[in-house]
Scaffold this motif. Structure first.
Motif, mmCIF file in Angstrom:
data_model
loop_
_atom_site.group_PDB
_atom_site.id
_atom_site.type_symbol
_atom_site.label_atom_id
_atom_site.label_comp_id
_atom_site.label_asym_id
_atom_site.label_seq_id
_atom_site.Cartn_x
_atom_site.Cartn_y
_atom_site.Cartn_z
ATOM 1 N N LEU A 33 0.816 -1.215 0.000
ATOM 2 C CA LEU A 33 0.000 0.000 0.000
ATOM 3 C C LEU A 33 0.853 1.269 0.000
ATOM 4 C CD1 LEU A 33 -2.867 -0.943 2.483
ATOM 5 C CD2 LEU A 33 -2.885 -1.007 -0.018
ATOM 6 N N LEU A 34 2.115 1.147 0.423
ATOM 7 C CA LEU A 34 3.007 2.310 0.331
ATOM 8 C C LEU A 34 3.151 2.747 -1.123
ATOM 9 C CD1 LEU A 34 5.926 1.505 2.827
ATOM 10 C CD2 LEU A 34 4.196 3.289 3.051
ATOM 11 N N ILE A 35 3.273 1.771 -2.002
ATOM 12 C CA ILE A 35 3.394 2.080 -3.432
ATOM 13 C C ILE A 35 2.121 2.740 -3.942
ATOM 14 C CG2 ILE A 35 3.621 1.036 -5.721
ATOM 15 C CD1 ILE A 35 5.536 -1.002 -4.464
ATOM 16 N N ASN A 36 0.972 2.192 -3.536
ATOM 17 C CA ASN A 36 -0.300 2.801 -3.945
ATOM 18 C C ASN A 36 -0.435 4.231 -3.411
ATOM 19 O OD1 ASN A 36 -1.058 0.395 -5.175
ATOM 20 N ND2 ASN A 36 -2.108 -0.369 -3.368
ATOM 21 N N LEU A 37 0.002 4.430 -2.176
ATOM 22 C CA LEU A 37 -0.072 5.760 -1.569
ATOM 23 C C LEU A 37 0.799 6.758 -2.320
ATOM 24 C CD1 LEU A 37 -0.901 7.698 0.727
ATOM 25 C CD2 LEU A 37 1.028 6.788 2.054
ATOM 26 N N ILE A 38 2.009 6.341 -2.667
ATOM 27 C CA ILE A 38 2.919 7.237 -3.398
ATOM 28 C C ILE A 38 2.334 7.585 -4.759
ATOM 29 C CG2 ILE A 38 5.203 7.430 -4.457
ATOM 30 C CD1 ILE A 38 6.181 5.535 -2.152
ATOM 31 N N ASP A 39 1.778 6.598 -5.429
ATOM 32 C CA ASP A 39 1.123 6.837 -6.724
ATOM 33 C C ASP A 39 0.017 7.886 -6.597
ATOM 34 O OD1 ASP A 39 2.152 5.678 -9.001
ATOM 35 O OD2 ASP A 39 1.242 3.727 -8.622
ATOM 36 N N ASP A 40 -0.757 7.762 -5.531
ATOM 37 C CA ASP A 40 -1.847 8.709 -5.303
ATOM 38 C C ASP A 40 -1.302 10.107 -5.035
ATOM 39 O OD1 ASP A 40 -3.917 10.269 -3.780
ATOM 40 O OD2 ASP A 40 -5.084 8.434 -4.042
ATOM 41 N N LEU A 41 -0.264 10.197 -4.207
ATOM 42 C CA LEU A 41 0.314 11.507 -3.894
ATOM 43 C C LEU A 41 0.874 12.181 -5.139
ATOM 44 C CD1 LEU A 41 2.149 10.758 -0.511
ATOM 45 C CD2 LEU A 41 -0.005 11.988 -0.835
ATOM 46 N N ASN A 100 -5.468 14.847 17.305
ATOM 47 C CA ASN A 100 -4.003 14.789 17.318
ATOM 48 C C ASN A 100 -3.452 13.923 16.179
ATOM 49 O OD1 ASN A 100 -4.736 12.280 18.339
ATOM 50 N ND2 ASN A 100 -3.019 12.181 19.755
ATOM 51 N N GLY A 101 -4.308 13.584 15.230
ATOM 52 C CA GLY A 101 -3.892 12.777 14.089
ATOM 53 C C GLY A 101 -5.108 12.268 13.341
ATOM 54 N N PHE A 102 -4.880 11.272 12.480
ATOM 55 C CA PHE A 102 -5.967 10.766 11.645
ATOM 56 C C PHE A 102 -5.928 9.239 11.589
ATOM 57 C CE2 PHE A 102 -4.890 14.998 10.141
ATOM 58 C CZ PHE A 102 -6.131 15.622 10.169
ATOM 59 N N VAL A 103 -7.111 8.646 11.623
ATOM 60 C CA VAL A 103 -7.252 7.190 11.548
ATOM 61 C C VAL A 103 -8.158 6.853 10.369
ATOM 62 C CG1 VAL A 103 -7.943 5.092 12.758
ATOM 63 C CG2 VAL A 103 -7.022 7.039 14.063
ATOM 64 N N VAL A 104 -7.687 5.978 9.489
ATOM 65 C CA VAL A 104 -8.484 5.549 8.346
ATOM 66 C C VAL A 104 -8.715 4.046 8.452
ATOM 67 C CG1 VAL A 104 -7.497 7.371 6.897
ATOM 68 C CG2 VAL A 104 -6.494 5.064 6.840
ATOM 69 N N GLU A 105 -9.646 3.530 7.688
ATOM 70 C CA GLU A 105 -9.909 2.100 7.715
ATOM 71 C C GLU A 105 -8.774 1.331 7.038
ATOM 72 O OE1 GLU A 105 -12.273 0.604 9.508
ATOM 73 O OE2 GLU A 105 -12.566 2.685 10.165
ATOM 74 N N VAL A 106 -8.612 0.085 7.440
ATOM 75 C CA VAL A 106 -7.562 -0.768 6.883
ATOM 76 C C VAL A 106 -7.677 -0.794 5.356
ATOM 77 C CG1 VAL A 106 -6.827 -3.177 6.679
ATOM 78 C CG2 VAL A 106 -7.316 -2.210 8.938
ATOM 79 N N GLY A 107 -6.556 -0.571 4.681
ATOM 80 C CA GLY A 107 -6.510 -0.607 3.220
ATOM 81 C C GLY A 107 -6.819 0.709 2.532
ATOM 82 N N ASP A 108 -7.240 1.723 3.296
ATOM 83 C CA ASP A 108 -7.694 2.984 2.692
ATOM 84 C C ASP A 108 -6.524 3.945 2.465
ATOM 85 O OD1 ASP A 108 -9.112 5.141 1.760
ATOM 86 O OD2 ASP A 108 -10.085 5.615 3.690
ATOM 87 N N PHE A 109 -5.719 3.673 1.446
ATOM 88 C CA PHE A 109 -4.575 4.541 1.154
ATOM 89 C C PHE A 109 -5.030 5.887 0.584
ATOM 90 C CE2 PHE A 109 -5.235 2.083 -2.708
ATOM 91 C CZ PHE A 109 -5.117 3.034 -3.714
ATOM 92 N N VAL A 110 -6.200 5.924 -0.045
ATOM 93 C CA VAL A 110 -6.727 7.198 -0.554
ATOM 94 C C VAL A 110 -7.063 8.117 0.621
ATOM 95 C CG1 VAL A 110 -8.572 8.311 -1.862
ATOM 96 C CG2 VAL A 110 -7.593 6.156 -2.669
#
Length: 480
Positions: free
Chosen positions: A323-331, A426-436
């Motif tokens: 998912l790091l790769i997917n996240l970078i692609d999105d950014l 103090n931060g953000f929490v997303v659901e598992v797998g939610d790189f978007v």
């Protein structure tokens, strides 16, 4: 050792299943074949045996065969077997139960090969903490080093049991200060029984002893054997680091020899109490301690890239580094300036590195490999944001270290998170797998830099409040 057992089928053809094969071979048991849910493995060979589809199990003669689950996904596979009419303990068992049964059924074999020693120093109890992955930068290893350092500084009584010794091992990688208190112990799967005996002989020299297995099956087995030989001089305390099925299975399997269960998150303890209600009073939650050194001075300004940090094992299983790769692609599709700094080693290191080269991201994504633990505080203080893409955790040590150094967290909703992170506070929490969703929050912080200091200071205060090493050590020492 002779046996009259049915012919064995191992469900799971990866590392765990292959290990089970070697254990059975040590006991002269015959494995007929493997089955696996991965269709890419069907009609191939492993350990000299064929791998077949689970559909094969519908037609086997249950009077002739017995199935052993050789996988960490015990619950899923158990449910799968039960749906085709197979019965737990009658037609199948899991590798942890079965290995323990084999050892206990042959306990005299082990006792006869371990020369019993007289225990003299009753008031000088030694503590051994296992390092299942050896001296490597991971949460269990970092926590064990932190606890052992503190116990040694106060009581000089704690050792690390290095289960995967490698040439050039450096205790500084995990921040361990007492090199002379590391015992190397190699498990030879091809000579499994002798390895267990050697482990017993090695540890009995330090009796009386408290053993903390850290999920290691071999250390649980060694503790079980020693407990039968020295019932009054061996204590076992188990730290549950993960919410995974095999963590619960091992601890239930060895619950009779475990005096206390320390869970690193409320989620782990709440579930474990439901699984083992009769031991409710012995199951506690104790958040892992961290030692934060240095002080946070600043964050990046609006003219600079937002600095994002990731620390941990670079693997797909559990950590979801894909998912790091997917996240970078999105950014890359957004109009923001960022850097991602990645500390750690694992199977995905080369995959991420190839992605960086292919996408020409050398000036945005940085791979550092394994950074010694005593330098991780400095690493986190250079980052604005901490990310965690995991599918499951216990309470991530990397998260605690990052928050303790003022990084603003953007993480998946896994065990231990809600104790430290209030979404939007103090931060953000997303659901598992939610790189978007992670990318959305990164973009928000990029355009709202004033939130970095505000959120970061709250994170520092929360870790200081909940992760005191002195409080943790006092508790550990009271129960060893």
């Amino acid at each position: 050792m002779e046996n009259n057992i049915k012919k064995i089928i191992i469900f799971g053809a990866s590392k765990a299943g292959q290990k089970m094969f070697n254990i059975l071979r040590n006991f002269n048991y015959k494995v007929e074949f493997f089955v696996d849910n991965d269709e890419n493995k069907w009609d191939t060979m492993v350990c000299g045996k064929p791998i077949k589809s689970p559909k094969t199990l519908k037609n086997i003669d249950l009077g002739r065969y017995y199935i052993i689950i050789g996988s960490m996904f015990i619950n899923d596979i158990s449910n799968q077997l039960e749906t085709v009419g197979l019965l737990y303990k009658i037609n199948f068992d899991n590798m942890y139960n079965y290995t323990k049964m084999l050892i206990e059924d042959n306990i005299n074999y082990f006792i006869s090969r371990i020369k019993k020693e007289k225990v003299i120093y009753l008031n000088n109890k030694s503590v051994f903490m296992a390092l299942p992955c050896g001296i490597s930068l991971g949460g269990v290893e970092t926590l064990s080093s932190t606890i052992s350092n503190a116990l040694n500084e106060k009581y000089d009584n704690t050792y690390l049991l290095n289960l995967k010794p490698r040439e050039g091992d450096n205790p500084e990688v995990i921040g361990f200060k007492f090199k002379e208190k590391i015992l190397d112990f190699y498990i030879d799967d091809n000579n499994y029984l002798n390895s267990l005996i050697e482990g017993c002989v090695k540890l009995q020299k330090y009796l009386p002893i408290t053993i903390i297995p850290n999920h290691s099956e071999e250390v649980f087995l060694i503790a079980n054997i020693l407990k039968k030989i020295y019932p009054d001089f061996v204590k076992v305390i188990s730290i549950l680091h993960s919410i995974s099925d095999d963590t619960y299975e091992k601890n239930i399997n060895y619950s009779k020899i475990i005096s206390k269960f320390i869970c690193v998150s409320d989620e782990i303890s709440n579930k474990f109490i439901k699984l083992l209600p009769q031991r409710n009073e012995d199951i506690i939650t104790k958040i892992s301690p961290v030692v934060i050194e240095g002080k946070r001075n600043s964050y990046s300004n609006e003219e600079e890239p937002l600095k994002i940090g990731f620390g941990g094992r670079l693997v797909k299983e559990a950590k979801r580094c894909d998912l790091l790769i997917n996240l970078i692609d999105d950014l890359e599709s957004r109009e923001i300036s960022y850097e991602i700094h990645i500390a750690g080693n694992g199977d995905y290191y080369n995959i991420i590195n190839e992605f960086i080269i292919e996408k020409k991201l050398n000036n945005k994504v940085f791979l550092y490999g394994q950074i010694p633990n005593n330098k991780m505080n400095y690493f986190w203080r250079q980052m604005d944001v901490y990310i965690n893409t995991s599918d499951f955790e216990g309470t991530s040590i990397a998260m605690l270290e990052a928050l303790g150094n003022g990084c603003v967290p953007i993480v998946t909703n896994v065990s231990g998170v809600k104790k430290f992170i209030s979404n939007g506070i103090n931060g953000f929490v997303v659901e598992v797998g939610d790189f978007v969703g992670m990318a959305n929050n990164i973009e928000f912080l990029y355009f709202n830099r004033e939130k970095l200091y505000k959120f970061g200071m709250k994170c520092i205060d929360r870790v200081k409040e909940a992760c005191s090493i002195e409080d943790y050590i006092n508790h550990i020492y009271s129960i060893i």
